[in-house]
Design a protein around this motif. Structure first.
Motif, mmCIF file in Angstrom:
data_model
loop_
_atom_site.group_PDB
_atom_site.id
_atom_site.type_symbol
_atom_site.label_atom_id
_atom_site.label_comp_id
_atom_site.label_asym_id
_atom_site.label_seq_id
_atom_site.Cartn_x
_atom_site.Cartn_y
_atom_site.Cartn_z
ATOM 1 N N PHE A 147 60.035 -71.673 23.699
ATOM 2 C CA PHE A 147 59.186 -72.730 24.253
ATOM 3 C C PHE A 147 58.002 -72.987 23.326
ATOM 4 O O PHE A 147 57.246 -72.080 22.982
ATOM 5 C CB PHE A 147 58.669 -72.313 25.635
ATOM 6 N N ALA A 169 53.569 -68.427 32.014
ATOM 7 C CA ALA A 169 54.724 -67.531 31.970
ATOM 8 C C ALA A 169 54.487 -66.291 32.822
ATOM 9 O O ALA A 169 55.418 -65.782 33.473
ATOM 10 C CB ALA A 169 55.021 -67.145 30.525
ATOM 11 N N SER A 207 66.976 -65.744 27.704
ATOM 12 C CA SER A 207 65.630 -66.088 27.260
ATOM 13 C C SER A 207 65.637 -67.535 26.784
ATOM 14 O O SER A 207 66.697 -68.114 26.531
ATOM 15 C CB SER A 207 65.187 -65.184 26.098
ATOM 16 N N ALA A 208 64.445 -68.091 26.627
ATOM 17 C CA ALA A 208 64.318 -69.449 26.090
ATOM 18 C C ALA A 208 63.135 -69.498 25.133
ATOM 19 O O ALA A 208 62.156 -68.769 25.288
ATOM 20 C CB ALA A 208 64.137 -70.468 27.211
ATOM 21 N N ILE A 227 57.658 -74.570 32.045
ATOM 22 C CA ILE A 227 57.926 -73.137 32.137
ATOM 23 C C ILE A 227 58.512 -72.778 33.498
ATOM 24 O O ILE A 227 59.429 -71.946 33.599
ATOM 25 C CB ILE A 227 56.645 -72.330 31.838
ATOM 26 N N HIS A 246 64.564 -76.164 23.903
ATOM 27 C CA HIS A 246 63.821 -76.837 24.979
ATOM 28 C C HIS A 246 62.849 -77.836 24.354
ATOM 29 O O HIS A 246 61.796 -77.476 23.848
ATOM 30 C CB HIS A 246 63.047 -75.847 25.844
ATOM 31 N N THR A 259 69.162 -65.654 23.706
ATOM 32 C CA THR A 259 68.007 -66.544 23.716
ATOM 33 C C THR A 259 68.465 -67.967 23.418
ATOM 34 O O THR A 259 69.167 -68.205 22.438
ATOM 35 C CB THR A 259 66.971 -66.117 22.658
ATOM 36 N N LEU A 294 57.829 -64.052 33.933
ATOM 37 C CA LEU A 294 58.711 -63.963 32.779
ATOM 38 C C LEU A 294 58.228 -62.868 31.840
ATOM 39 O O LEU A 294 57.019 -62.621 31.716
ATOM 40 C CB LEU A 294 58.729 -65.291 32.021
ATOM 41 N N GLU A 303 62.979 -64.412 30.395
ATOM 42 C CA GLU A 303 62.153 -64.069 29.228
ATOM 43 C C GLU A 303 61.873 -65.345 28.448
ATOM 44 O O GLU A 303 62.695 -66.270 28.430
ATOM 45 C CB GLU A 303 62.913 -63.067 28.359
ATOM 46 N N ILE A 304 60.697 -65.395 27.809
ATOM 47 C CA ILE A 304 60.323 -66.598 27.073
ATOM 48 C C ILE A 304 59.690 -66.211 25.741
ATOM 49 O O ILE A 304 58.962 -65.225 25.641
ATOM 50 C CB ILE A 304 59.348 -67.450 27.915
ATOM 51 N N LEU A 319 62.182 -73.656 33.308
ATOM 52 C CA LEU A 319 62.919 -72.682 32.505
ATOM 53 C C LEU A 319 63.116 -71.381 33.265
ATOM 54 O O LEU A 319 64.177 -70.746 33.183
ATOM 55 C CB LEU A 319 62.174 -72.412 31.192
#
Length: 431
Positions: free
Chosen positions: A404, A145, A401-402, A417, A366, A362, A150, A426-427, A420
């Motif tokens: 993960f 990331a 955002s996601a 990643i 995923h 968010t 991210l 953002e993660i 994404l």
């Protein structure tokens, strides 16, 4: 009102989403809810005539047909309230001397229940026995990331660990804090859909929040803290029967109690779940004041109802608010929506939220495994689909955002990643 300073500070795509979202937000807001069903929302199937539809000039959703012929292509026109909805909006907010505005005040919960729905869908389904292996995967995910530039949060739902006893709670706290101290991590999210399941009293919830925040602030003092909440009744708007049913189903997450939790937690960020309970909301009917006809509440209407209520409650004075969207994930290898349907979904679920001033959304799903089903944002093996392609084109990366989980990937941690990162800035890495 002079709008130039506002729009000069945002991109064209943000302005489009803001305009669409505000227009959607000003349409009448009411019913929907029951069991959490992340992923493809029941009742919002593309083949369902009640599903969300893309904006249509002929329906009056857009005012571009009224612009001069020589209008530059970069000018975007959307009604704040489409003409066909203006009467409904005015009637709703003016009814009973503004009673619907007053309805946003915190209300008393009904009798408690000991029913316990399933654990949050964002929680890892990996057994905690392989702690060292999981820690290695989390470290790899954080490094990946960082490479993808991210913003990085780590997250775990500590509620079940707390309820399991002091030993497990301390072990989970230590693992989360260790991940949080790694370079590049800016914050820790330690609860999701707080108190929707597991707890039997609001006092227990508050005790958990005090212990968790104190421990995490001591272990990682320079990291931001966040929790996730769900408030089912807010999707009902002023539909009283729906509100009563949602309070009975989830008595520890009424808006009055959730506000108490926010004050006790005193965290920097709060993420409110969106896109759940659609099959339940659709059981309740909204009456069109113009025709007297009744119609079920779609996910877009529930989203508007929720965020208008949150703004009225003033929760943005307690923490920075964000949305966690569950309704854009699909089960199975490929997404069910074509381009037009994907656009409608994004306008309804992201445009509405951003249009009401929520800074970030968010995305859950995923390759998330919940209830024996696998949910996805992209298609299997990281293949693009209309939703993901449209998200990339919108260039809203810094607002998205996601979530993960490094133990559940399509191709591999680094590859997932990187994919994404094309749409989100953002993660949230599940520990």
């Amino acid at each position: 009102m002079q709008m130039t300073p506002f729009f000069s500070g945002i991109t064209r795509r943000e302005a489009q989403f803001t305009a669409v979202g505000v227009g959607l937000a000003l349409v009448a807001c009411m019913p929907l809810l029951a069991r959490a069903d992340p992923g493809m929302i029941p009742g919002n199937d593309p083949a369902d005539p009640g599903a969300e539809q893309a904006l249509d000039v002929q329906r009056g959703d857009s005012c571009e047909d009224q612009l001069p012929a020589d209008t530059p292509a970069h000018v975007v026109c959307r009604w704040l309230t489409p003409p066909q909805d203006a009467a409904e909006v005015a009637a709703f907010w003016s009814a009973d001397d503004g009673a619907n505005l007053e309805a946003a005040e915190p209300l008393s919960p009904t009798a408690s229940s000991t029913a316990r729905p399933s654990r949050s869908a964002t929680s890892s389904t990996t057994p905690r026995a392989s702690v060292s292996s999981a820690a290695t995967l989390v470290t790899t995910a954080i490094e990946s990331a960082r490479s993808a530039r991210l913003r990085i949060w780590v997250e775990s739902d500590l509620a079940d660990d707390y309820l399991a006893g002091a030993v497990q709670f301390r072990r989970a706290l230590d693992a989360l804090a260790e991940a949080a101290r790694q370079p590049g991590v800016i914050g820790i999210k330690f609860a999701d859909n707080l108190a929707y399941s597991g707890f039997t009293s609001s006092d227990d919830v508050e005790a958990f929040l005090r212990r968790a925040t104190a421990a995490l602030r001591e272990a990682a003092p320079d990291r931001r803290l966040a929790i996730g909440v769900v408030v089912p009744e807010l999707g009902c708007g002023a539909e009283a029967t729906c509100v009563s049913a949602m309070r009975a189903k989830a008595p520890l997450v009424t808006k009055k109690l959730v506000e108490r939790y926010l004050r006790v937690a005193a965290v920097e960020q709060v993420y409110v779940s969106n896109g759940l309970f659609a099959s339940a909301y659709r059981r309740y009917q909204l009456t069109d004041p113009r025709t007297g006809n009744q119609r079920p509440i779609t996910p877009a209407v529930a989203t508007r109802a929720q965020w208008l209520s949150i703004k009225a409650l003033g929760w943005d004075t307690l923490a920075q608010l964000g949305s966690r969207e569950y309704g854009l994930a699909h089960s199975g290898p490929t997404a069910p929506w074509n381009d037009a349907q994907a656009t409608a979904q994004l306008d309804a679920r992201i445009g509405t939220v951003i249009g009401l001033g929520v800074p970030t959304v968010t995305l859950w799903g995923h390759r998330a495994v919940d209830g024996g089903r696998t949910y996805r944002l992209l298609d299997a093996d990281l293949a693009n689909n209309p939703v993901w392609s449209h998200l990339i084109r919108q260039k809203l990366r810094e607002r998205l955002s996601a979530v993960f989980d490094p133990r559940s990937t399509e191709v591999g941690i680094r590859q997932d990643i990187a994919a994404l990162g094309k749409a989100v800035g953002e993660i949230f890495i599940v520990v």
